[in-house]
Enzyme design. Structure first.
Site, mmCIF file in Angstrom:
data_model
loop_
_atom_site.group_PDB
_atom_site.id
_atom_site.type_symbol
_atom_site.label_atom_id
_atom_site.label_comp_id
_atom_site.label_asym_id
_atom_site.label_seq_id
_atom_site.Cartn_x
_atom_site.Cartn_y
_atom_site.Cartn_z
ATOM 1 N N LYS A 22 12.926 -1.781 -32.067
ATOM 2 C CA LYS A 22 12.725 -2.073 -30.792
ATOM 3 C C LYS A 22 12.336 -3.327 -30.197
ATOM 4 C CE LYS A 22 8.230 -1.321 -29.114
ATOM 5 N NZ LYS A 22 7.892 -2.277 -27.972
ATOM 6 N N ASN A 23 11.536 -3.817 -31.009
ATOM 7 C CA ASN A 23 11.007 -5.325 -30.506
ATOM 8 C C ASN A 23 12.313 -6.315 -30.645
ATOM 9 O OD1 ASN A 23 8.611 -4.163 -29.838
ATOM 10 N ND2 ASN A 23 7.698 -5.054 -31.623
ATOM 11 N N ARG A 93 6.419 -4.535 -21.402
ATOM 12 C CA ARG A 93 5.963 -5.819 -21.687
ATOM 13 C C ARG A 93 6.953 -6.874 -21.908
ATOM 14 N NH1 ARG A 93 1.812 -8.699 -21.283
ATOM 15 N NH2 ARG A 93 1.698 -10.283 -22.845
ATOM 16 N N CYS A 117 1.746 -1.410 -23.244
ATOM 17 C CA CYS A 117 0.675 -0.930 -23.759
ATOM 18 C C CYS A 117 -0.750 -1.790 -23.459
ATOM 19 C CB CYS A 117 0.636 -0.841 -25.284
ATOM 20 S SG CYS A 117 1.837 0.225 -25.841
ATOM 21 N N ARG A 122 -3.616 -9.549 -22.318
ATOM 22 C CA ARG A 122 -2.132 -9.811 -22.824
ATOM 23 C C ARG A 122 -1.722 -11.291 -22.137
ATOM 24 N NH1 ARG A 122 1.248 -4.893 -24.864
ATOM 25 N NH2 ARG A 122 2.132 -6.390 -26.406
ATOM 26 N N ASP A 306 0.732 -3.513 -35.133
ATOM 27 C CA ASP A 306 1.687 -2.248 -34.787
ATOM 28 C C ASP A 306 1.476 -1.338 -35.709
ATOM 29 O OD1 ASP A 306 1.803 -3.555 -32.373
ATOM 30 O OD2 ASP A 306 4.003 -3.876 -32.531
ATOM 31 N N ARG A 398 8.576 5.760 -25.500
ATOM 32 C CA ARG A 398 8.995 4.211 -25.372
ATOM 33 C C ARG A 398 9.559 3.599 -26.573
ATOM 34 N NH1 ARG A 398 4.167 1.125 -24.478
ATOM 35 N NH2 ARG A 398 5.776 -0.378 -25.234
HETATM 36 C C1 UD1 Z 1 4.637 -8.380 -29.577
HETATM 37 C C2 UD1 Z 1 5.148 -6.988 -29.920
HETATM 38 C C3 UD1 Z 1 3.950 -6.044 -30.049
HETATM 39 C C4 UD1 Z 1 3.192 -6.755 -31.334
HETATM 40 C C5 UD1 Z 1 2.670 -8.135 -31.122
HETATM 41 C C6 UD1 Z 1 2.125 -8.597 -32.182
HETATM 42 C C7 UD1 Z 1 7.069 -7.015 -28.434
HETATM 43 C C8 UD1 Z 1 7.879 -6.353 -27.302
HETATM 44 N N1 UD1 Z 1 5.889 -6.597 -28.598
HETATM 45 O O1 UD1 Z 1 3.774 -8.507 -28.512
HETATM 46 O O2 UD1 Z 1 4.320 -4.717 -30.300
HETATM 47 O O3 UD1 Z 1 1.677 -5.865 -31.166
HETATM 48 O O4 UD1 Z 1 3.984 -8.850 -30.533
HETATM 49 O O5 UD1 Z 1 2.846 -8.393 -33.244
HETATM 50 O O6 UD1 Z 1 7.813 -7.649 -29.405
HETATM 51 N N2 UD1 Z 1 -0.947 -14.602 -26.599
HETATM 52 C C9 UD1 Z 1 -1.751 -15.694 -25.674
HETATM 53 N N3 UD1 Z 1 -1.038 -16.091 -24.894
HETATM 54 C C10 UD1 Z 1 0.384 -15.813 -24.802
HETATM 55 C C11 UD1 Z 1 0.871 -15.065 -25.589
HETATM 56 C C12 UD1 Z 1 0.208 -14.297 -26.655
HETATM 57 O O7 UD1 Z 1 -3.000 -15.891 -25.936
HETATM 58 O O8 UD1 Z 1 0.971 -16.686 -24.047
HETATM 59 C C13 UD1 Z 1 -1.742 -14.008 -27.787
HETATM 60 C C14 UD1 Z 1 -2.124 -12.453 -27.534
HETATM 61 O O9 UD1 Z 1 -3.125 -12.292 -26.414
HETATM 62 C C15 UD1 Z 1 -2.329 -12.053 -28.783
HETATM 63 C C16 UD1 Z 1 -1.506 -12.858 -29.708
HETATM 64 O O10 UD1 Z 1 -1.285 -14.049 -28.914
HETATM 65 O O11 UD1 Z 1 -3.653 -11.949 -29.297
HETATM 66 C C17 UD1 Z 1 -0.191 -12.515 -30.302
HETATM 67 O O12 UD1 Z 1 0.565 -12.054 -29.219
HETATM 68 P P1 UD1 Z 1 2.216 -11.783 -29.054
HETATM 69 O O13 UD1 Z 1 2.493 -12.063 -30.129
HETATM 70 O O14 UD1 Z 1 2.746 -12.825 -27.919
HETATM 71 O O15 UD1 Z 1 2.491 -10.528 -28.498
HETATM 72 P P2 UD1 Z 1 3.614 -9.832 -27.586
HETATM 73 O O16 UD1 Z 1 4.817 -10.766 -27.959
HETATM 74 O O17 UD1 Z 1 3.187 -9.547 -26.346
#
Ligand code: UD1
Length: 419
Positions: A22-23, A93, A117, A122, A306, A398
């Protein structure tokens, strides 16, 4: 309203085939916007997040042709607008990937603030930091993100946190930029490598994906016309592996990359499960009560957040008291209230939870609070004695294709009912 009704306990036994990730899918589809041509993406999971992604691409002017359940052809030759529909983009997302791709291709984009989610805050500051470092002007106000750039120029970006989304998004925005971009402290998840492989197949020059330093040499144009197959889903494979342990079952999980599953395999062995690794398939079985364990979620190659709720079901049933420390998301223990309704004894405090193992779970009505929580509740319902009703299925749909059919094919007594 729909619900899943599960009658347990059932040890899950048999074979299950893993779908595309999915991701990776929700990043590769927006990445097709970078291509002034036609490409076909195979091994896509048939899930609602992929459908929403396609609707967003269509709204931007791309033509989508479905070639059966798992393959889609995207014709991005004629992009007609740089305003993505706010209602669709704020639904999930990964709509933020449209920003990186469209900035690169069209020099501007407007999207709704990404949804997804509810796992706590986030932020997307690292995405924005990356776009701005390449020369874009980004504005986030009133639930809308708009980004603009007359020209994107390569730069070195140090990520303050390891972020999957920001790493992929900066990669997308740098592919057609002038010069070289370096992403330092990059995330290393398998789907990052997959997106880089897809872009390289289309003519990009990305090196180092899968390490913490990714180098992108900007190219003038990507070639269209190629076909690409999405990597197998590490999280879906892990979900079934943990389902085998929680239900004391025996599953052969096919079409996976076992290298991506090492942190899960290690923890399954630690709790007393058995694992046989065949490279592209993995057998997991367990004929005893799981032992207690300590888990800390970490970016890849650590234990994935996850799979934390699914592991939580195993630890609810373990002999002794286990702990989970969640280091990625601040609100990822909402599922523990639901498991407690089923007889689990879990105390969640902030980013830690303590699992006082019980011998049995009992069926109850429970509510899926997010995608992976939903998967955990299905596993719990299969392991539990009696009838479990799982509500809020939109979260599960989803990210998991045909979830009840696939659980049924390995022995679960599960049906979907519309009320
Ligand atoms: C992706 C996955 C999600 C998974 C997560 C962590 C997708 C669509 N979703 O989410 O299923 O749980 O990776 O493996 O691929 N952060 C910041 N600033 C930013 C971005 C992130 O502080 O600009 C922090 C977030 O709050 C979190 C951490 O970094 O604590 C990791 O987030 P991130 O890896 O970006 O998650 P997603 O890409 O949203």
């Amino acid at each position: 309203m729909e619900k899943l009704v599960i009658k347990g306990p059932t040890p899950l036994k048999g074979e299950v085939v893993i779908n595309g990730a999915k991701n990776a899918a929700v990043a590769i589809l927006p990445a097709t916007l970078l291509i002034d041509g036609i490409c076909t993406i195979d091994n896509l999971p048939n899930i609602s997040d992929v459908n929403i992604c396609c609707q967003i691409l269509e709204a931007l002017g791309a033509k989508i042709t479905r070639n059966g359940k798992h393959s889609i052809t995207v014709d991005s030759r004629n992009i007609t607008t740089t305003k993505a529909p706010l209602d669709l983009t704020s639904k999930f997302r990964a709509s933020y990937y449209v920003i990186g791709a469209m900035l690169s291709r069209m020099g501007e984009i407007e999207v709704g603030m990404p949804g997804g989610c509810k796992l706590g805050a986030r932020p997307i500051d690292q995405h924005i930091k990356g776009f701005e470092a390449l020369g874009a002007v980004v504005d986030t106000g009133k639930g809308v993100i708009s980004a603009k750039a007359d020209e994107l120029v390569g730069n070195t970006i140090y990520m303050d946190v390891v972020s999957v989304g920001a790493t992929i998004n900066v990669m997308l925005s740098a592919v057609l930029a002038k010069g070289t971009t370096v992403i330092d402290n990059a995330a290393k998840e398998p789907h990052i490598v997959d997106v880089a492989n897809f872009l390289n197949t289309m003519g990009a020059d990305i090196r180092g994906a899968g390490t913490d330093m990714i180098k992108i040499n900007g190219v003038e144009k990507l070639s269209g016309g190629a076909t690409y197959s999405v990597v197998p889903d590490q999280i879906e494979a892990g979900t079934f592996m943990l389902a085998a342990v929680a239900t004391k079952g025996d599953l052969l999980i096919k079409n996976c990359i076992t290298k991506h599953l090492e942190s899960i395999t290690a923890k399954i062995i630690e709790v007393g499960g058995q694992v046989e690794d065949f490279g592209d398939s993995i057998r997991v079985y367990c004929d005893q009560r799981p032992k207690k364990a300590s888990i800390k979620t970490l970016p890849y190659p650590g234990f994935p957040t996850d799979l934390q709720p699914q592991m939580g079901v195993v630890l609810s049933l373990a002999d002794g008291t286990s702990t989970i420390n969640e280091s990625i998301w601040e609100s990822r223990f909402q599922y523990t209230d639901e498991l407690n309704k089923m007889g689990a004894k879990i105390t969640a405090q902030g980013k830690s939870a303590f699992f006082e193992g019980v011998e049995k779970l009992y069926g109850a009505p429970v509510y899926s609070t997010d995608l992976r929580a939903g998967a955990a509740l299905i596993i719990a319902g299969t392991a539990a004695e009696g009838i479990t009703e799982v509500y809020n299925l939109e979260h599960i749909d989803r990210g998991y294709e045909d979830i009840e059919e696939r659980f049924r094919s390995i022995g679960a007594d599960i049906k979907r009912i519309s009320e």
